[in-house]
Design a protein around this motif. Structure first.
Motif, PDB file in Angstrom:
ATOM      1  N   ASN A   1      11.811  -1.772 -10.474  1.00  0.00           N
ATOM      2  CA  ASN A   1      13.127  -1.129 -10.438  1.00  0.00           C
ATOM      3  C   ASN A   1      13.062   0.153 -10.047  1.00  0.00           C
ATOM      4  N   ALA A   2      14.184   0.668  -9.684  1.00  0.00           N
ATOM      5  CA  ALA A   2      14.235   2.194  -9.114  1.00  0.00           C
ATOM      6  C   ALA A   2      14.172   3.223 -10.258  1.00  0.00           C
ATOM      7  N   THR A   3      14.636   2.529 -11.415  1.00  0.00           N
ATOM      8  CA  THR A   3      14.559   3.486 -12.640  1.00  0.00           C
ATOM      9  C   THR A   3      14.009   2.533 -13.758  1.00  0.00           C
ATOM     10  N   GLY A   4      13.502   3.033 -14.858  1.00  0.00           N
ATOM     11  CA  GLY A   4      13.187   2.402 -16.224  1.00  0.00           C
ATOM     12  C   GLY A   4      12.020   1.664 -15.814  1.00  0.00           C
ATOM     13  N   GLY A   5      11.770   0.616 -16.979  1.00  0.00           N
ATOM     14  CA  GLY A   5      10.675  -0.160 -16.835  1.00  0.00           C
ATOM     15  C   GLY A   5       9.265   0.422 -16.840  1.00  0.00           C
ATOM     16  N   THR A   6       8.483  -0.340 -16.946  1.00  0.00           N
ATOM     17  CA  THR A   6       6.925  -0.090 -17.423  1.00  0.00           C
ATOM     18  C   THR A   6       6.276  -0.135 -15.968  1.00  0.00           C
ATOM     19  N   GLY A   7       5.406   0.835 -15.533  1.00  0.00           N
ATOM     20  CA  GLY A   7       4.788   0.738 -14.376  1.00  0.00           C
ATOM     21  C   GLY A   7       3.568  -0.002 -14.455  1.00  0.00           C
ATOM     22  N   SER A   8       2.688  -0.470 -13.334  1.00  0.00           N
ATOM     23  CA  SER A   8       1.414  -0.982 -13.324  1.00  0.00           C
ATOM     24  C   SER A   8       0.663  -0.344 -12.313  1.00  0.00           C
ATOM     25  N   SER A   9      -0.613   0.042 -12.626  1.00  0.00           N
ATOM     26  CA  SER A   9      -1.401   0.567 -11.425  1.00  0.00           C
ATOM     27  C   SER A   9      -2.041  -0.477 -10.618  1.00  0.00           C
ATOM     28  N   THR A  10      -1.566  -1.575 -10.777  1.00  0.00           N
ATOM     29  CA  THR A  10      -2.027  -2.760  -9.612  1.00  0.00           C
ATOM     30  C   THR A  10      -0.834  -3.012  -8.816  1.00  0.00           C
TER      31      THR A  10
ATOM     32  N   THR B   1       0.811  -1.340   0.177  1.00  0.00           N
ATOM     33  CA  THR B   1       0.098  -0.056  -0.041  1.00  0.00           C
ATOM     34  C   THR B   1       0.867   1.269  -0.074  1.00  0.00           C
ATOM     35  N   ALA B   2       0.275   2.352  -0.298  1.00  0.00           N
ATOM     36  CA  ALA B   2       0.945   3.766  -0.470  1.00  0.00           C
ATOM     37  C   ALA B   2      -0.227   4.655  -0.629  1.00  0.00           C
ATOM     38  N   THR B   3       0.326   5.853  -0.160  1.00  0.00           N
ATOM     39  CA  THR B   3      -0.725   7.096  -0.052  1.00  0.00           C
ATOM     40  C   THR B   3      -0.441   7.973  -1.144  1.00  0.00           C
ATOM     41  N   GLY B   4      -1.218   8.015  -1.969  1.00  0.00           N
ATOM     42  CA  GLY B   4      -0.857   9.049  -3.069  1.00  0.00           C
ATOM     43  C   GLY B   4      -1.875   9.166  -4.173  1.00  0.00           C
ATOM     44  N   THR B   5      -1.812   9.705  -5.307  1.00  0.00           N
ATOM     45  CA  THR B   5      -2.800   9.793  -6.282  1.00  0.00           C
ATOM     46  C   THR B   5      -2.294   9.134  -7.613  1.00  0.00           C
ATOM     47  N   ASN B   6      -3.032   8.407  -8.341  1.00  0.00           N
ATOM     48  CA  ASN B   6      -2.680   7.594  -9.487  1.00  0.00           C
ATOM     49  C   ASN B   6      -1.449   6.825  -9.339  1.00  0.00           C
ATOM     50  N   LEU B   7      -1.434   5.934  -8.326  1.00  0.00           N
ATOM     51  CA  LEU B   7      -0.353   5.266  -8.040  1.00  0.00           C
ATOM     52  C   LEU B   7       0.077   4.402  -9.172  1.00  0.00           C
ATOM     53  N   THR B   8       1.584   4.458  -9.578  1.00  0.00           N
ATOM     54  CA  THR B   8       1.986   3.331 -10.346  1.00  0.00           C
ATOM     55  C   THR B   8       3.325   2.613  -9.777  1.00  0.00           C
ATOM     56  N   TRP B   9       3.328   1.500  -9.908  1.00  0.00           N
ATOM     57  CA  TRP B   9       4.104   0.355  -9.239  1.00  0.00           C
ATOM     58  C   TRP B   9       5.275  -0.146 -10.349  1.00  0.00           C
ATOM     59  N   TYR B  10       6.450  -0.337  -9.630  1.00  0.00           N
ATOM     60  CA  TYR B  10       7.589  -0.801 -10.213  1.00  0.00           C
ATOM     61  C   TYR B  10       8.252  -1.725  -9.769  1.00  0.00           C
TER      62      TYR B  10
END
Length: 208
Positions: free
Chosen positions: A199-208, A188-197
């Motif tokens: 890796n620290a940089t690069g890659g394609t994020g996921s909203s799940t 979990t995280a507190t924020g708006t329109n979260l995108t999960w990765y």
């Protein structure tokens, strides 16, 4: 007295609607003085500069140059017809999507003829090169563009470019340690329109 051999008016050529113009003529042998008459204007000078455009007059504009003798009797006169080109509409523009700080911006675009770009709504000198917005700092910047048709410049259209600040990272709490084979729960995280990765940089994020 319309006379083909009279003092000859010098046509300023087509003018733009609302633009001032010159009324000039050639001198006539035997004439003592001259007079111009026409829409919203009269003068006893042969040559007149920066004649104001007659607001509300029908076009084309017709002026009469009359030559007079010393007794103020009209010797002859000639008509001058001035073509007036209409003011074109402003070019068509679309505001670009908002940028974030440090994004790579693209040149602004507009649809029109002989575009001129400005930094201000009025005044200044236009450039034919479309600007590329700066995304160095957050804020809103206005740009202006006109088009020129038949030598007449249009009003300026407004393009607004928005650069948004980069938001702070969301607030997170590391979960308690698991034991092997424990059933884990979604992070979990507190924020708006979260995108999960992963890796620290690069890659394609996921909203799940």
């Amino acid at each position: 007295i319309i006379d083909a051999g009279c003092s000859t008016p010098i046509n300023p050529g087509p003018i733009c609607e609302g633009q001032s113009f010159n009324l000039n003529g050639t001198a006539l042998v035997g004439a003592d003085h001259y007079g111009w008459s026409g829409p919203g204007y009269s003068s006893n000078q042969l040559n007149n500069s920066s004649v104001p455009y007659p607001t509300g007059a029908t076009t084309p504009l017709v002026y009469i140059l009359t030559a007079y003798d010393a007794s103020n009797a009209a010797i002859c006169s000639r008509n001058l017809t001035i073509t007036v080109n209409p003011t074109p509409a402003a070019p068509t523009v679309t505001n670009p999507a908002p940028y974030c700080v440090a994004d790579t911006a693209t040149q602004l675009t507009a649809t029109g003829a002989n575009l001129l770009w400005y930094a201000n709504a009025t005044g200044g000198t236009g450039t034919t090169t479309a600007p590329t917005p700066s995304t160095t700092i957050a804020g809103i910047t206005n740009y202006y563009v006109s088009q020129t048709v038949s030598g007449c410049e249009s009003p300026r259209a407004l393009i607004t470019v928005t650069v948004n600040a980069i938001p702070a990272a969301p607030t997170v709490t590391n979960p308690a340690p698991y034991c092997q084979n424990d059933t884990a729960t979604s992070l979990t995280a507190t924020g708006t329109n979260l995108t999960w990765y992963t890796n620290a940089t690069g890659g394609t994020g996921s909203s799940t």
